[in-house]
Design an enzyme around this catalytic site. Structure first.
Site, PDB file in Angstrom:
ATOM      1  N   LYS A  13       0.861  -1.221  -0.003  1.00  0.00           N
ATOM      2  CA  LYS A  13      -0.077  -0.032   0.006  1.00  0.00           C
ATOM      3  C   LYS A  13       0.791   1.345   0.018  1.00  0.00           C
ATOM      4  CE  LYS A  13      -2.524  -0.743   3.798  1.00  0.00           C
ATOM      5  NZ  LYS A  13      -2.251  -1.964   4.279  1.00  0.00           N
ATOM      6  N   ARG A  88      -9.539   1.223   9.162  1.00  0.00           N
ATOM      7  CA  ARG A  88      -9.280  -0.030   9.586  1.00  0.00           C
ATOM      8  C   ARG A  88     -10.174  -0.769  10.298  1.00  0.00           C
ATOM      9  NH1 ARG A  88      -3.488   1.025   9.025  1.00  0.00           N
ATOM     10  NH2 ARG A  88      -2.226  -0.650   9.336  1.00  0.00           N
ATOM     11  N   ARG A 127      11.588  -5.835   4.841  1.00  0.00           N
ATOM     12  CA  ARG A 127      11.414  -4.459   4.286  1.00  0.00           C
ATOM     13  C   ARG A 127      12.167  -3.460   5.038  1.00  0.00           C
ATOM     14  NH1 ARG A 127       5.182  -2.580   4.162  1.00  0.00           N
ATOM     15  NH2 ARG A 127       5.216  -2.593   6.426  1.00  0.00           N
ATOM     16  N   ARG A 155      11.353  -0.910  10.453  1.00  0.00           N
ATOM     17  CA  ARG A 155      10.208  -0.598  11.403  1.00  0.00           C
ATOM     18  C   ARG A 155      10.234  -1.617  12.430  1.00  0.00           C
ATOM     19  NH1 ARG A 155       4.626   0.454   8.025  1.00  0.00           N
ATOM     20  NH2 ARG A 155       3.878  -0.530   9.804  1.00  0.00           N
ATOM     21  N   ARG A 166      -0.544  -8.376  13.262  1.00  0.00           N
ATOM     22  CA  ARG A 166      -0.960  -7.387  12.264  1.00  0.00           C
ATOM     23  C   ARG A 166      -2.152  -7.898  11.338  1.00  0.00           C
ATOM     24  NH1 ARG A 166       4.191  -4.567  10.546  1.00  0.00           N
ATOM     25  NH2 ARG A 166       2.968  -3.433   9.239  1.00  0.00           N
TER      26      ARG A 166
HETATM   27  P1  AMP Z   1       0.584   1.008   9.005  1.00  0.00           P
HETATM   28  O1  AMP Z   1       1.903   1.799   8.718  1.00  0.00           O
HETATM   29  O2  AMP Z   1      -0.623   1.558   8.183  1.00  0.00           O
HETATM   30  O3  AMP Z   1       0.966  -0.407   8.730  1.00  0.00           O
HETATM   31  O4  AMP Z   1       0.153   1.416  10.458  1.00  0.00           O
HETATM   32  C1  AMP Z   1       1.413   0.972  11.463  1.00  0.00           C
HETATM   33  C2  AMP Z   1       0.407   0.858  12.825  1.00  0.00           C
HETATM   34  O5  AMP Z   1      -0.124   1.997  13.239  1.00  0.00           O
HETATM   35  C3  AMP Z   1      -0.590  -0.171  12.952  1.00  0.00           C
HETATM   36  O6  AMP Z   1      -0.192  -1.555  12.939  1.00  0.00           O
HETATM   37  C4  AMP Z   1      -1.614   0.321  13.987  1.00  0.00           C
HETATM   38  O7  AMP Z   1      -1.111   0.151  15.282  1.00  0.00           O
HETATM   39  C5  AMP Z   1      -1.328   1.933  13.903  1.00  0.00           C
HETATM   40  N1  AMP Z   1      -2.545   2.296  12.946  1.00  0.00           N
HETATM   41  C6  AMP Z   1      -2.254   3.112  11.616  1.00  0.00           C
HETATM   42  N2  AMP Z   1      -3.423   3.214  11.018  1.00  0.00           N
HETATM   43  C7  AMP Z   1      -4.548   2.816  11.959  1.00  0.00           C
HETATM   44  C8  AMP Z   1      -5.904   2.792  12.056  1.00  0.00           C
HETATM   45  N3  AMP Z   1      -6.552   3.495  10.939  1.00  0.00           N
HETATM   46  N4  AMP Z   1      -6.486   2.261  12.988  1.00  0.00           N
HETATM   47  C9  AMP Z   1      -5.895   1.787  14.015  1.00  0.00           C
HETATM   48  N5  AMP Z   1      -4.428   1.785  14.148  1.00  0.00           N
HETATM   49  C10 AMP Z   1      -3.602   2.287  13.189  1.00  0.00           C
END
Ligand code: AMP
Length: 208
Positions: A13, A88, A127, A155, A166
Site C-alpha cells: 500500500k 481499518r 522491508r 520498522r 497485524r
Molecule cells: P501502517 O503503517 O498503516 O501499517 O500502520 C502501522 C500501525 O499504526 C498499525 O499496526 C496500527 O498500530 C497503527 N495504525 C495505523 N493506522 C491505523 C488505523 N486506521 N486504526 C488503528 N491503528 C492504526
C-alpha cells in the site's frame, strides 16, 4: 479524486500510494506515517500509539478518528486525497462517512490490494525504508543501493511476531470493510502480486 486503499499489512500500500498520489497529484494521508511521526516527536499521542503499534495491534478508534478528522479539515485536501491505512475498522469507516457528509464530499473509489497471507510475512520482515526519500526497499526482492544501507530503517513492528498480530487484526477488524464498501458500490479489487509497475498500472486501470 477521493480514494481509500485497503489491504493487509505488507500488500504494498505504502509504495503504491506514493506512486498513485504523484500521478493523480493528490495528498497522501497515511495514518501509520502520522503515528510514526508522533512517536518520533514524543507527543502524548505518539506515546499512547506506540504501545499498540509495537504489539501489532490497532490504535483505539477514537484516537485515529480524531486525527483523521483534523487532517481532512485542512485546505490542501479539499479537492482530493488518498487515505492509506484508514479506515481499518467499521466504526472508523462510519465516522469517515459522517465527516465527509459534514464536508459535503463523497468517496470516488476504494481499492483493495489483495495479497495472500503466506507472501506477507516474507515481504514485511525484509522491508527497509529510506528516511531521506521515504522509498521502501526489500533486502531480497528490491535491494537498496549499497551506499545507503547504513541509513535505512527497519520498522519496529516489522518483526515476524508483530506481523502475525497485524494480520490477525486485518482479518478480524479490517476485512469487514470489504462488504461495507462493496455495498456502497465503491470497492475495486486489485491483485497485489507481481512487479511494482504492473500493480500501479492495474490500480490506475481500476480507479479510472
Ligand atoms: P501502517 O503503517 O498503516 O501499517 O500502520 C502501522 C500501525 O499504526 C498499525 O499496526 C496500527 O498500530 C497503527 N495504525 C495505523 N493506522 C491505523 C488505523 N486506521 N486504526 C488503528 N491503528 C492504526
Amino acid at each position: 479524486m477521493r480514494l481509500i486503499f485497503i489491504g493487509p499489512p505488507g500488500a504494498g500500500k505504502g509504495t503504491q500510494c506514493g506512486r498513485i498520489t504523484k500521478k493523480l497529484n493528490i495528498p497522501h494521508i497515511s495514518t501509520g506515517d502520522m503515528f510514526r511521526a508522533a512517536v518520533e516527536q514524543g507527543t502524548p499521542m505518539g506515546v499512547e500509539a506506540q504501545r499498540y503499534m509495537t504489539a501489532g495491534e490497532l490504535v483505539p478508534d477514537e484516537v485515529v478518528i480524531g486525527l483523521v478528522r483534523e487532517r481532512l479539515s485542512k485546505s490542501d485536501v479539499a479537492e482530493g486525497f488518498l487515505l492509506d491505512g484508514f479506515p481499518r475498522t467499521v466504526p472508523q469507516a462510519e465516522a469517515l462517512q459522517e465527516t465527509l457528509k459534514e464536508l459535503e464530499q463523497s468517496l470516488d473509489a476504494v481499492a483493495l490490494l489483495e495479497v495472500p497471507d503466506d507472501l506477507i510475512v516474507e515481504r514485511i520482515v525484509g522491508r527497509r525504508t529510506d528516511p531521506e526519500t521515504g522509498r521502501i526497499y526489500h533486502v531480497t526482492f528490491d535491494p537498496p543501493p549499497i551506499q545507503i544501507i547504513p541509513r535505512l530503517r527497519h520498522r519496529s513492528d516489522d518483526t515476524e511476531e508483530a506481523v502475525r498480530a497485524r494480520l490477525e487484526a486485518y482479518h478480524g477488524q479490517t476485512a469487514p470493510l470489504i462488504p461495507f464498501y462493496e455495498e456502497l458500490g465503491l470497492l475495486r479489487r486489485v491483485d497485489g502480486v507481481g512487479e511494482v509497475d504492473e500493480i500501479t498500472e492495474r490500480l490506475m486501470g481500476a480507479l479510472r
